[in-house]
Scaffold this motif. Sequence first.
Motif, PDB file in Angstrom:
ATOM      1  N   ASP A 272       7.035  38.160 -17.608  1.00 19.26           N
ATOM      2  CA  ASP A 272       6.187  38.722 -18.652  1.00 19.26           C
ATOM      3  C   ASP A 272       7.269  39.472 -19.557  1.00 19.26           C
ATOM      4  O   ASP A 272       7.693  40.549 -19.313  1.00 19.26           O
ATOM      5  N   LYS A 274       6.314  40.685 -22.546  1.00 15.78           N
ATOM      6  CA  LYS A 274       5.706  41.824 -23.098  1.00 15.78           C
ATOM      7  C   LYS A 274       5.839  42.977 -22.032  1.00 15.78           C
ATOM      8  O   LYS A 274       5.985  44.207 -22.518  1.00 15.78           O
ATOM      9  N   LYS A 275       5.529  42.893 -20.857  1.00 14.33           N
ATOM     10  CA  LYS A 275       5.757  44.236 -19.735  1.00 14.33           C
ATOM     11  C   LYS A 275       7.163  44.347 -19.315  1.00 14.33           C
ATOM     12  O   LYS A 275       7.266  45.256 -18.623  1.00 14.33           O
ATOM     13  N   CYS A 282       2.508  42.168 -12.101  1.00 17.16           N
ATOM     14  CA  CYS A 282       1.448  42.444 -13.264  1.00 17.16           C
ATOM     15  C   CYS A 282       0.059  42.547 -12.826  1.00 17.16           C
ATOM     16  O   CYS A 282      -0.152  42.170 -11.623  1.00 17.16           O
ATOM     17  N   GLU A 286      -3.373  40.294 -16.509  1.00 11.52           N
ATOM     18  CA  GLU A 286      -1.869  39.998 -17.101  1.00 11.52           C
ATOM     19  C   GLU A 286      -1.750  38.684 -16.644  1.00 11.52           C
ATOM     20  O   GLU A 286      -0.787  37.683 -17.246  1.00 11.52           O
TER      21      GLU A 286
END
Length: 362
Positions: A272, A274-275, A282, A286
Motif C-alpha cells: 500500500d 499510501k500507507k 493495513c 484499507e
Amino acid sequence: MASIEKIQINNFKSHKKFITDLSNDSQQIVVYGENGVGKTNLIEALSFFSNSKGLRGDNIEKVITNHDQAINTNIKINILSNHQKYNLSLSIKEKESKLQKILYLDDKKTSLIKIKEIISFIWLTPYMDKIMYEGQSIKRKFLDKMIAQNNKIFNNQVIDYQKNVSERIQVLKSSKDEKWLNIIETKISENMLEIFKTRRSYSVILNDIIKKNLEDFRLIEIIYNNVNFNFTEDKNTLLQLFKEKLKTNRDIDEISKRTSFSINTDEVIIFDSKKKLNSEFCSTGEQKACLLTIILANCWKLKNENKDFILLLDEATSHIDEGNFSKLINEIEKFKTQIWYTGTSKKLFQVIENKAFFIHLQ
C-alpha cells in the motif's frame, strides 16, 4: 457495453425458479435482500460461464438442490457483447452415475474457452478478503487465476508443469532412471521459467495500469520476487540453475513426495503506497481498497485489450465506507459495462439509486 438482458434459472441451489428481464440500458444491477435469500447464489450462477467451479469453487454436486432432479437444473442468459446478442445456457446431465455440466452457445454445445472469447465474468466476494492477510499460496492462486482467465498458454503451462512434476515423483519412487529424470527436470525447468516470467510480467502490467488509471482510488504496488534467483539473469543461466536445484533435491523430494523447488517458491507482496505498508498490516477497510484496486486494474487490462466483461461484486459495501464506495462507483462507471452488486439493503446503494436496476429477493 456488455450486458445481460435476461436470466432464467431452474433448480440451482436456493433458486428453484428465477426469471427476470433487465432493461437494455441497465449498467448497474443491485440484488438485495436479507441473508439467506439467495443473492450470492444468483451471481454465482452467472460465474459458471467463466469458471468450471464458479465463484465459490463448488463442485457440481453442491449446486444441485435435488440430486434426483439434476437433469432439470439449467441456467440461461441472454447477453449483449461486442454489439452482438448471444444465448448462453448451462445444463446438467448424468453420465455413468456422475453429474456433468454442459455449456451451450446459441443452442450448440460449446466450451468455457469459447465463451470467454465472447464474455468474461470478473468477481469479488467476501471470501477473497483473506487474499490480503493470509500467506503466499492464496496470493499466487489469485494472480494465476487472473492470468489464466484470458491466457490459454499460461493455463496449459501450469497443467503441463503439474503433469511433469507428478511424473518426476513417480520416477524418483521407482526406477530413479537418471536419463529420464534429466529429461523430465528439463521440462519442469522450462515450465517454471515461463510461469515465473508470466507472473512477473502480469504484475508489471497491473502496476502500470494502477499508476495510470487508479492513483486517485488507491495507489498500490504488486511486488513479485523470488529469493532463489534474479530475474535479470539470462534464460539459459536460469534454466541451468533450475535443473541443478531439482537434481540436488532428488533425495529430499523422494522422501517428502513433493517438489521442494517449485513454482510455489516465489513471493507476492501487495504494498500500500499510501500507507507505505505491506497490505497484510493495513486495516480491514484499507485491505479491501487494495484488493479492489487489483480487481479494477485487471478490468482495465481487459478493456484495453477490447475484451468484454461483466463485474460481479458480492457484498460490495462490506468493509468500505461511503466515501470510498462513491469513489469505487466512479471508477467502475468508466468501464461502460454491466456491474452486479449484492447487499442486504437498498439503502446501501443510495449513491446509484436513480440509475441502477434493483432486484429484491425475498
